[in-house]
Enzyme design. Sequence first.
Site, short mmCIF file in Angstrom:
data_model
loop_
_atom_site.label_atom_id
_atom_site.label_comp_id
_atom_site.label_asym_id
_atom_site.label_seq_id
_atom_site.Cartn_x
_atom_site.Cartn_y
_atom_site.Cartn_z
N ALA A 66 104.90 78.93 118.32
CA ALA A 66 104.31 79.91 119.24
C ALA A 66 103.33 80.76 118.44
CB ALA A 66 105.41 80.77 119.85
N GLY A 109 108.11 76.70 117.99
CA GLY A 109 107.82 76.24 119.35
C GLY A 109 107.21 74.85 119.39
N GLU A 112 110.09 72.59 119.31
CA GLU A 112 110.76 72.69 120.61
C GLU A 112 109.98 71.94 121.69
OE1 GLU A 112 110.80 76.99 119.97
OE2 GLU A 112 112.92 76.97 120.51
N GLU A 132 111.83 80.24 112.65
CA GLU A 132 111.76 81.56 113.28
C GLU A 132 112.54 82.63 112.51
OE1 GLU A 132 112.23 78.71 114.91
OE2 GLU A 132 111.10 78.69 116.78
N1 CAA Z 1 100.85 81.53 115.06
C1 CAA Z 1 99.62 82.02 114.85
N2 CAA Z 1 98.81 81.59 113.88
C2 CAA Z 1 99.27 80.61 113.05
C3 CAA Z 1 100.56 80.08 113.21
C4 CAA Z 1 101.36 80.55 114.28
N3 CAA Z 1 102.58 80.06 114.54
N4 CAA Z 1 100.74 79.13 112.24
C5 CAA Z 1 99.61 79.11 111.51
N5 CAA Z 1 98.73 80.01 112.00
C6 CAA Z 1 97.38 80.27 111.51
C7 CAA Z 1 97.42 81.09 110.23
O1 CAA Z 1 97.58 82.47 110.51
C8 CAA Z 1 96.07 80.76 109.64
O2 CAA Z 1 95.09 81.52 110.33
P1 CAA Z 1 93.95 82.31 109.49
O3 CAA Z 1 93.15 81.19 108.83
O4 CAA Z 1 93.20 83.05 110.55
O5 CAA Z 1 94.66 83.16 108.50
C9 CAA Z 1 95.86 79.31 110.04
O6 CAA Z 1 96.75 79.07 111.14
C10 CAA Z 1 96.23 78.32 108.94
O7 CAA Z 1 97.55 78.63 108.49
P2 CAA Z 1 97.93 78.88 106.96
O8 CAA Z 1 96.77 79.45 106.22
O9 CAA Z 1 99.20 79.65 106.93
O10 CAA Z 1 98.14 77.36 106.49
P3 CAA Z 1 99.13 76.84 105.36
O11 CAA Z 1 98.82 75.38 105.18
O12 CAA Z 1 99.08 77.71 104.15
O13 CAA Z 1 100.60 76.99 105.97
C11 CAA Z 1 102.30 76.77 107.69
C12 CAA Z 1 100.96 76.25 107.10
C13 CAA Z 1 103.42 76.53 106.69
C14 CAA Z 1 102.57 76.01 108.97
C15 CAA Z 1 102.16 78.29 107.96
O14 CAA Z 1 100.96 78.54 108.69
C16 CAA Z 1 103.30 78.86 108.74
O15 CAA Z 1 104.35 79.10 108.20
N6 CAA Z 1 103.08 79.10 110.08
C17 CAA Z 1 104.06 79.74 110.92
C18 CAA Z 1 105.20 78.79 111.29
C19 CAA Z 1 106.21 79.54 112.12
O16 CAA Z 1 106.83 80.49 111.69
N7 CAA Z 1 106.41 79.06 113.38
C20 CAA Z 1 107.33 79.69 114.32
C21 CAA Z 1 106.57 80.61 115.25
S1 CAA Z 1 107.63 81.56 116.30
C22 CAA Z 1 108.08 80.52 117.55
O17 CAA Z 1 107.67 79.39 117.62
C23 CAA Z 1 109.02 81.10 118.57
C24 CAA Z 1 109.60 80.12 119.54
O18 CAA Z 1 110.61 79.53 119.29
C25 CAA Z 1 108.97 79.94 120.86
#
Ligand code: CAA
Length: 258
Positions: A66, A109, A112, A132
């Site tokens: 998400a 998400g 999911e 998460e």
């Molecule tokens: N939401 C918003 N933006 C996201 C994102 C997310 N879930 N995942 C990645 N991005 C964005 C980053 O902010 C970044 O944007 P900017 O260039 O503007 O800074 C861009 O995508 C590229 O990401 P990274 O620079 O972080 O890339 P990376 O290769 O270094 O890392 C990753 C990749 C490990 C996937 C890392 O981005 C990450 O940990 N993302 C979040 C994963 C996460 O926590 N997901 C769960 C979300 S909550 C949820 O899903 C709730 C639910 O159950 C419904």
Amino acid sequence: MTYEFILAEKPGHGVGLIRLNRPKALNALSPDLMAELGAALKAFDADPEVGCILLTGNERAFAAGADIKAMAHAGAVEMLKNDLISVWETIHHITKPVIAAVSGFCLGGGCELAMSCDLIVASESAQFGQPEINLGIIPGFGGTQRLTHAIGKGLAMEMVLADRRLSAEEAQAYGLVNHIFPVETYLDEATKLAAKIAGQAPLAVRLAKEAVNKAFELSLREGLQHERRLFQMLFATADQKEGMAAFVAKRPAHWTGQ
Ligand code: CAA
């Protein structure tokens, strides 16, 4: 219909292809993207030219979850009132099979969403996780439930509590993933599988999907009864007559979806 955050196309052979298309944000599932996804899923479900839906991202990310930035400042009342997650439920009402073609990050998400599909075809680089907990929350779209049904309590707990990630190989070994292919071919292979399903009798496909999904909701007894009713109902279709006549005549069947 044109969309901003997804691409929808019909590559032929009865396949409806939806690509999540926010590559710079690793296909983070923003409310607008999810609204478009819901609309595209419904449109393909209603489209008689489509027999199977394929949902994919790109090689680097199916979806990284998400959209964290979109909900970072939200309060509980706002989350409750806007109920941003209810549009995610659309996929559960789609009657045609939906295949997830997953490569790269399939997190939160995203994981999911993939698990809400009926089958998962993965590339060798696919990585599944529910991270998460690192954000001070828990999965909100079925991760704790679907993962536990799919892979068992111990591993689901580890994924949800300690951000344990699964490689494509591990996900296949635990039954989450149907097939693994190289990054270069996973989408073509998933498309072939979708076309194969789309080539079957549409009403039988629809009721088969319904019957298998009921196994997660009903007791065994109720599930068996439900299956039998659907089985009997299919004898009212022209496709049942055609399928059996074709078998007896040793010729291919021509389905009409009637
Ligand atoms: N939401 C918003 N933006 C996201 C994102 C997310 N879930 N995942 C990645 N991005 C964005 C980053 O902010 C970044 O944007 P900017 O260039 O503007 O800074 C861009 O995508 C590229 O990401 P990274 O620079 O972080 O890339 P990376 O290769 O270094 O890392 C990753 C990749 C490990 C996937 C890392 O981005 C990450 O940990 N993302 C979040 C994963 C996460 O926590 N997901 C769960 C979300 S909550 C949820 O899903 C709730 C639910 O159950 C419904």
